[in-house]
Design an enzyme around this catalytic site. Sequence first.
Site, mmCIF file in Angstrom:
data_model
loop_
_atom_site.group_PDB
_atom_site.id
_atom_site.type_symbol
_atom_site.label_atom_id
_atom_site.label_comp_id
_atom_site.label_asym_id
_atom_site.label_seq_id
_atom_site.Cartn_x
_atom_site.Cartn_y
_atom_site.Cartn_z
ATOM 1 N N TRP A 251 1.072 -1.250 0.047
ATOM 2 C CA TRP A 251 0.015 0.046 0.156
ATOM 3 C C TRP A 251 1.052 1.163 0.088
ATOM 4 C CZ3 TRP A 251 -1.925 2.825 4.879
ATOM 5 C CH2 TRP A 251 -3.009 3.659 4.448
ATOM 6 N N ASP B 46 -0.896 -5.486 9.458
ATOM 7 C CA ASP B 46 -1.787 -4.308 9.102
ATOM 8 C C ASP B 46 -3.230 -5.114 8.796
ATOM 9 O OD1 ASP B 46 -3.196 -2.450 8.129
ATOM 10 O OD2 ASP B 46 -1.860 -1.658 6.685
ATOM 11 N N ALA C 157 -6.690 -3.923 7.557
ATOM 12 C CA ALA C 157 -7.624 -3.237 7.180
ATOM 13 C C ALA C 157 -9.072 -3.438 6.706
ATOM 14 C CB ALA C 157 -6.909 -2.063 6.277
ATOM 15 N N LYS D 18 -13.430 0.301 6.861
ATOM 16 C CA LYS D 18 -14.039 -0.558 5.594
ATOM 17 C C LYS D 18 -15.170 -1.525 6.015
ATOM 18 C CE LYS D 18 -9.771 0.807 4.629
ATOM 19 N NZ LYS D 18 -9.342 1.765 3.439
HETATM 20 C C1 LIG Z 1 -3.503 -2.081 3.754
HETATM 21 C C2 LIG Z 1 -4.240 -0.819 4.309
HETATM 22 N N1 LIG Z 1 -3.828 -0.330 5.578
HETATM 23 C C3 LIG Z 1 -4.268 0.583 6.137
HETATM 24 C C4 LIG Z 1 -5.203 1.532 5.780
HETATM 25 C C5 LIG Z 1 -5.889 2.796 6.451
HETATM 26 O O1 LIG Z 1 -7.158 2.825 6.686
HETATM 27 P P1 LIG Z 1 -7.693 3.747 7.430
HETATM 28 O O2 LIG Z 1 -8.630 4.584 6.396
HETATM 29 O O3 LIG Z 1 -8.808 3.220 8.378
HETATM 30 O O4 LIG Z 1 -6.684 4.687 7.834
HETATM 31 C C6 LIG Z 1 -5.732 1.165 4.326
HETATM 32 C C7 LIG Z 1 -6.675 2.156 3.773
HETATM 33 O O5 LIG Z 1 -6.890 2.239 2.565
HETATM 34 C C8 LIG Z 1 -5.354 0.049 3.694
HETATM 35 O O6 LIG Z 1 -5.573 -0.135 2.429
#
Ligand SMILES: Cc1ncc(COP(=O)(O)O)c(C=O)c1O
Length: 399
Positions: free
Chosen positions: A137, A218, A220, A253
């Site tokens: 990401w 991570d 999400a 999400k």
């Molecule tokens: C892999 C990953 N980690 C963390 C996040 C962060 O999410 P948040 O919107 O809750 O900060 C995202 C959001 O797109 C993501 O794709």
Amino acid sequence: MLTETKTKARGLADLPPIQSDSLLELIALCNADPRPDKIDVGVGVFRDATGNTPILKVMKEAERRLLDTQVTKAYLGSAGDKRFAELLRPILLGPHAEDDRIVGLQTPGGCGALRLGFELIAAVNPEARVFVGTPTWPNHPPIIRAVRLGIEEYPYYERGQATIRFEDMIAALEGGEPGDVALLHGCCHNPTGADLSEDQWREVVRVVSERGLLPLIDIAYQGFGRGLEEDAFGVRLMLDACDEVIIAQSCDKNFSCYRDRVGSLFVKTGSHEDTAKAMGHVFHRAREMWSMPPDHGAACAHIILEDPELRARWLVELDAMRDRINSVRQRIAAADPRLAFIGKQFGMFSMLPLSKEQVLKLRSDHAIYMADSGRFNVVGMGDDQLDRFTAAVVGALDA
Ligand SMILES: Cc1ncc(COP(=O)(O)O)c(C=O)c1O
């Protein structure tokens, strides 16, 4: 006596221009495109069959209840809504929910959790290198660099073959020193959609624990891949094997409350006392950065998870989001053998084997907006746009 100023005082006008976030730039480009039939598969939000990002019905109900019952908006403290973090424990940690060596706190989304997790690592081990998959990401590296930790890449995905470069990944992680960090995606890998199998997780957990690496997982998109329980497999396996684990979690999400910024950070050490000590640092950093997380979204998730009826309704709506992701995946996969891999991947994202030039041509000729890397959001479009999207992509692959 005045000390001599050696360098000229700088004003804000002296700031160099900064390269803006490519995904945010893509959203702006798409918004500015006047073509009515444009397709936005760049943005990272779930969209339903009509192309909307819905507020879950159960979230609306929780918001109504919050409005009726909330009697104060006094400060909550750096940990945010403590009950919210408790209610997440069984969902995320499963059989480890009762382990008092694991402590969590509410954060401003998954980003806040990641930043705080890396802040904690930098506080204890500023020399640690963070092993980051390629690709990952795009916001991971900037967050890591912000806390001045070094980055080492491990190969993760071969786009042309649509396969995980597992042996290369393991070989790279084997090169880690004790105290280095392995950043892993819990499920629904962003940007590739290629998730580790259970056997691959076992192997990763073995290397991480044998090499003494600190895993930061991570997660999400729990519930968007195979299922709420299944998506936590890697997290729980890591907790089985390792004394020290950091988990950055997002509810943005799976509760569809993106802008409300709902997330959590969980930290495990070898003892309850050491975790309490580590959390002292975590609270301290949180206080410096945002003092306390925003309440509204977490308060609603709290209401939902606390009430068995609302919780059941959330699970139904979450299942519906996952079913849509997976059925759209199957529809795209069926369009052409070269897209078949999309049907075997998980979560909202996959990467098309397109060059940057092909991606830009899709943008100019068909008003289809995706990241330059070929990453696209499988549920970024409504059902009425799906055939046009797949036809354009197949055309680009043929060209
Ligand atoms: C892999 C990953 N980690 C963390 C996040 C962060 O999410 P948040 O919107 O809750 O900060 C995202 C959001 O797109 C993501 O794709």
